[in-house]
Design an enzyme around this catalytic site. Sequence first.
Site, PDB file in Angstrom:
ATOM      1  N   SER A   1       1.645 -39.153 -26.770  1.00  0.00           N
ATOM      2  CA  SER A   1       0.262 -38.668 -26.693  1.00  0.00           C
ATOM      3  C   SER A   1      -0.714 -39.724 -27.189  1.00  0.00           C
ATOM      4  O   SER A   1      -1.790 -39.915 -26.616  1.00  0.00           O
ATOM      5  CB  SER A   1       0.092 -37.413 -27.555  1.00  0.00           C
ATOM      6  OG  SER A   1       1.022 -36.431 -27.195  1.00  0.00           O
TER       7      SER A   1
ATOM      8  N   GLU B   1      -3.375 -37.317 -11.867  1.00  0.00           N
ATOM      9  CA  GLU B   1      -2.046 -36.857 -12.301  1.00  0.00           C
ATOM     10  C   GLU B   1      -2.128 -35.390 -12.743  1.00  0.00           C
ATOM     11  O   GLU B   1      -1.326 -34.561 -12.326  1.00  0.00           O
ATOM     12  CB  GLU B   1      -1.543 -37.727 -13.461  1.00  0.00           C
ATOM     13  CG  GLU B   1      -0.196 -37.232 -13.982  1.00  0.00           C
ATOM     14  CD  GLU B   1       0.403 -38.089 -15.097  1.00  0.00           C
ATOM     15  OE1 GLU B   1      -0.334 -38.910 -15.669  1.00  0.00           O
ATOM     16  OE2 GLU B   1       1.598 -37.921 -15.383  1.00  0.00           O
TER      17      GLU B   1
ATOM     18  N   HIS C   1      14.470 -10.184 -11.471  1.00  0.00           N
ATOM     19  CA  HIS C   1      15.697 -10.379 -10.693  1.00  0.00           C
ATOM     20  C   HIS C   1      16.927  -9.864 -11.445  1.00  0.00           C
ATOM     21  O   HIS C   1      18.026  -9.845 -10.879  1.00  0.00           O
ATOM     22  CB  HIS C   1      15.924 -11.866 -10.383  1.00  0.00           C
ATOM     23  CG  HIS C   1      15.141 -12.383  -9.221  1.00  0.00           C
ATOM     24  ND1 HIS C   1      13.790 -12.626  -9.270  1.00  0.00           N
ATOM     25  CD2 HIS C   1      15.529 -12.713  -7.965  1.00  0.00           C
ATOM     26  CE1 HIS C   1      13.379 -13.097  -8.102  1.00  0.00           C
ATOM     27  NE2 HIS C   1      14.402 -13.147  -7.291  1.00  0.00           N
TER      28      HIS C   1
HETATM   29  C1  LIG Z   1      10.536 -35.313 -17.503  1.00  0.00           C
HETATM   30  C2  LIG Z   1       9.456 -36.211 -18.039  1.00  0.00           C
HETATM   31  C3  LIG Z   1       8.903 -37.184 -17.208  1.00  0.00           C
HETATM   32  C4  LIG Z   1       7.950 -38.075 -17.716  1.00  0.00           C
HETATM   33  N1  LIG Z   1       7.492 -39.097 -16.908  1.00  0.00           N
HETATM   34  C5  LIG Z   1       6.752 -40.082 -17.473  1.00  0.00           C
HETATM   35  C6  LIG Z   1       6.423 -41.269 -16.737  1.00  0.00           C
HETATM   36  O1  LIG Z   1       6.762 -41.401 -15.545  1.00  0.00           O
HETATM   37  N2  LIG Z   1       5.738 -42.261 -17.361  1.00  0.00           N
HETATM   38  C7  LIG Z   1       5.341 -42.165 -18.665  1.00  0.00           C
HETATM   39  O2  LIG Z   1       4.742 -43.093 -19.177  1.00  0.00           O
HETATM   40  N3  LIG Z   1       5.604 -41.028 -19.390  1.00  0.00           N
HETATM   41  C8  LIG Z   1       6.314 -40.014 -18.830  1.00  0.00           C
HETATM   42  N4  LIG Z   1       6.614 -38.880 -19.563  1.00  0.00           N
HETATM   43  C9  LIG Z   1       6.143 -38.797 -20.940  1.00  0.00           C
HETATM   44  C10 LIG Z   1       5.102 -37.718 -21.204  1.00  0.00           C
HETATM   45  O3  LIG Z   1       3.860 -38.086 -20.647  1.00  0.00           O
HETATM   46  C11 LIG Z   1       5.057 -37.507 -22.716  1.00  0.00           C
HETATM   47  O4  LIG Z   1       6.266 -36.857 -23.066  1.00  0.00           O
HETATM   48  C12 LIG Z   1       3.874 -36.708 -23.191  1.00  0.00           C
HETATM   49  O5  LIG Z   1       2.670 -37.414 -22.995  1.00  0.00           O
HETATM   50  C13 LIG Z   1       3.988 -36.332 -24.677  1.00  0.00           C
HETATM   51  O6  LIG Z   1       4.270 -37.444 -25.459  1.00  0.00           O
HETATM   52  P1  LIG Z   1       5.509 -37.380 -26.512  1.00  0.00           P
HETATM   53  O7  LIG Z   1       6.686 -36.861 -25.759  1.00  0.00           O
HETATM   54  O8  LIG Z   1       5.636 -38.677 -27.161  1.00  0.00           O
HETATM   55  O9  LIG Z   1       5.096 -36.271 -27.557  1.00  0.00           O
HETATM   56  P2  LIG Z   1       4.275 -36.537 -28.902  1.00  0.00           P
HETATM   57  O10 LIG Z   1       3.037 -37.256 -28.585  1.00  0.00           O
HETATM   58  O11 LIG Z   1       5.182 -37.104 -29.902  1.00  0.00           O
HETATM   59  O12 LIG Z   1       3.922 -35.042 -29.299  1.00  0.00           O
HETATM   60  C14 LIG Z   1       4.778 -34.182 -30.080  1.00  0.00           C
HETATM   61  C15 LIG Z   1       3.981 -32.889 -30.348  1.00  0.00           C
HETATM   62  O13 LIG Z   1       2.815 -33.197 -31.131  1.00  0.00           O
HETATM   63  C16 LIG Z   1       1.668 -32.694 -30.475  1.00  0.00           C
HETATM   64  N5  LIG Z   1       0.501 -33.551 -30.718  1.00  0.00           N
HETATM   65  C17 LIG Z   1       0.413 -34.895 -30.537  1.00  0.00           C
HETATM   66  N6  LIG Z   1      -0.823 -35.314 -30.801  1.00  0.00           N
HETATM   67  C18 LIG Z   1      -1.542 -34.209 -31.180  1.00  0.00           C
HETATM   68  C19 LIG Z   1      -2.901 -33.986 -31.546  1.00  0.00           C
HETATM   69  N7  LIG Z   1      -3.797 -34.980 -31.609  1.00  0.00           N
HETATM   70  N8  LIG Z   1      -3.282 -32.720 -31.833  1.00  0.00           N
HETATM   71  C20 LIG Z   1      -2.391 -31.694 -31.776  1.00  0.00           C
HETATM   72  N9  LIG Z   1      -1.094 -31.858 -31.422  1.00  0.00           N
HETATM   73  C21 LIG Z   1      -0.681 -33.091 -31.115  1.00  0.00           C
HETATM   74  C22 LIG Z   1       2.049 -32.691 -29.006  1.00  0.00           C
HETATM   75  O14 LIG Z   1       1.194 -31.832 -28.250  1.00  0.00           O
HETATM   76  C23 LIG Z   1       3.485 -32.233 -29.068  1.00  0.00           C
HETATM   77  O15 LIG Z   1       3.521 -30.835 -29.185  1.00  0.00           O
HETATM   78  C24 LIG Z   1       7.509 -37.947 -19.056  1.00  0.00           C
HETATM   79  C25 LIG Z   1       8.027 -36.941 -19.869  1.00  0.00           C
HETATM   80  C26 LIG Z   1       9.005 -36.095 -19.394  1.00  0.00           C
HETATM   81  C27 LIG Z   1       9.569 -35.043 -20.330  1.00  0.00           C
END
Ligand SMILES: Cc1cc2nc3c(=O)[nH]c(=O)nc-3n(C[C@H](O)[C@H](O)[C@H](O)COP(=O)(O)OP(=O)(O)OC[C@H]3O[C@@H](n4cnc5c(N)ncnc54)[C@H](O)[C@@H]3O)c2cc1C
Length: 420
Positions: free
Chosen positions: A157, A283, A379
């Site tokens: 994020s 996106e 279902h």
């Molecule tokens: C199947 C899949 C395909 C994907 N494809 C791509 C891709 O092609 N390219 C790419 O670059 N990425 C890709 N992603 C990554 C995706 O965009 C990220 O998983 C997503 O942006 C969240 O980042 P993170 O997983 O690091 O979660 P984190 O940022 O670590 O978040 C963890 C938790 O903290 C919360 N959080 C974080 N910041 C805040 C805030 N400021 N306020 C409140 N809550 C907060 C989040 O909402 C979440 O609940 C993919 C992910 C998946 C699962």
Amino acid sequence: MSATEAAPAPDAADAPPVRLRAAGWDHLFTGEHEELRVAARRWVEREVVPHLDDWERAGWVPSSAFRRAGELGFLGLSYPEELGGQGGDPVHEAVFQQELARSGSAGFAAALGAPMTIATPPILKFGTPEQRERWVPPVLRGERVAALAITEPGTGSDVAGLRTTAERVDGGFLVSGEKCYITGGVRASHLVTAVRTSAEGGHGGISFLVIERSAPPKGSEDDVRALGRDRGDGISASPLQKLGWHASDTALVTFEDVFVPEDALLGELDGGFALVMANFAWERLSMSIGAVAAMEDVLERTMAFVQQRRAFGRRVVDFQGTRWALAEMTTTLEACRSLTYETLRRHVEGVPALREVAMAKLLTQRALVDVCDRCLQLHGGAGYMREQGIERALRDARLGPIGGGTDEIMKEVIGRSYGL
Ligand SMILES: Cc1cc2nc3c(=O)[nH]c(=O)nc-3n(C[C@H](O)[C@H](O)[C@H](O)COP(=O)(O)OP(=O)(O)OC[C@H]3O[C@@H](n4cnc5c(N)ncnc54)[C@H](O)[C@@H]3O)c2cc1C
């Protein structure tokens, strides 16, 4: 309530299937768009659906499906004709996204859709004429696959926290770091990658590089898959196991001192944060558009099921609770559709819609999870079985509130848009 309003549904076992078509959006979806819908649906039904179970099991969509979609012109619908596209508008792409979503495998939709929806738009928008010529047409023909690599094991994020470095060297950059959850990362022939080009932290020191894998081997599907392994180019990619999206390869990609020539820099040096932001609108909107179509599909299939399934001497649909559940869910569908299509209209007309895009994504992604869960419940045990496809819909839908910016981030965007 009037007698008409309360009229019971006919108890006909062969009741015609309910079709949850959009009404009143002809100004957005013209006859031409609907012709595309018919062609795309025919392709999905005839050439995709019969293979989906195999592709889900294999965790892999064969390269031939990309080439076939390219041949039919589906991969470049809104891209300019001079780059091999169809010269259409975002609504053409929206229609195709919807038909991919109706295939019943969001993994397939992601595998096929990500190169044109998220990975290639930065090249189209910020690339030089040479960069566009080099990297856009082969993707639109389905001959090469692009991936967008932003997320890292340490940060998602918070894009400004990314740590993959691109050190300046003679003639280019030396890239080291790790990217995770990258859609198409195993298969990709080039990765549109966010890197840190300046020691300065935060938004300022981020750039984008188009990082090429070594030339793909010609030959069998196994050879193409072998692209995911380390082949001595300093890049290795391995598939990650996950809850849903099984047909899509989702990769951990590692760069170890990878030399990237200077002409692979996309846009301004240290100006990459603008590329990240520019990509989010489409996106997120296309995820909302896909969710509306997936919701329609799951609801139509559930309506058909409860009209034929019997319990206690009645059809399941004859229980008032079932009708109320379906009434609530179709209301949710139409609310999602209205917000999403109105946001699409704004996007097409070039009206700023940052807040609306975030609202549409927030509303539709969680709604799709809830609708799939409730449809699975209607279902009974059959919903839990693979055969019905509802369990896949639920697993696939769970990605929505996470990918492309989480629900929590959408709420931040919306809150801040009001100056809060
Ligand atoms: C199947 C899949 C395909 C994907 N494809 C791509 C891709 O092609 N390219 C790419 O670059 N990425 C890709 N992603 C990554 C995706 O965009 C990220 O998983 C997503 O942006 C969240 O980042 P993170 O997983 O690091 O979660 P984190 O940022 O670590 O978040 C963890 C938790 O903290 C919360 N959080 C974080 N910041 C805040 C805030 N400021 N306020 C409140 N809550 C907060 C989040 O909402 C979440 O609940 C993919 C992910 C998946 C699962």
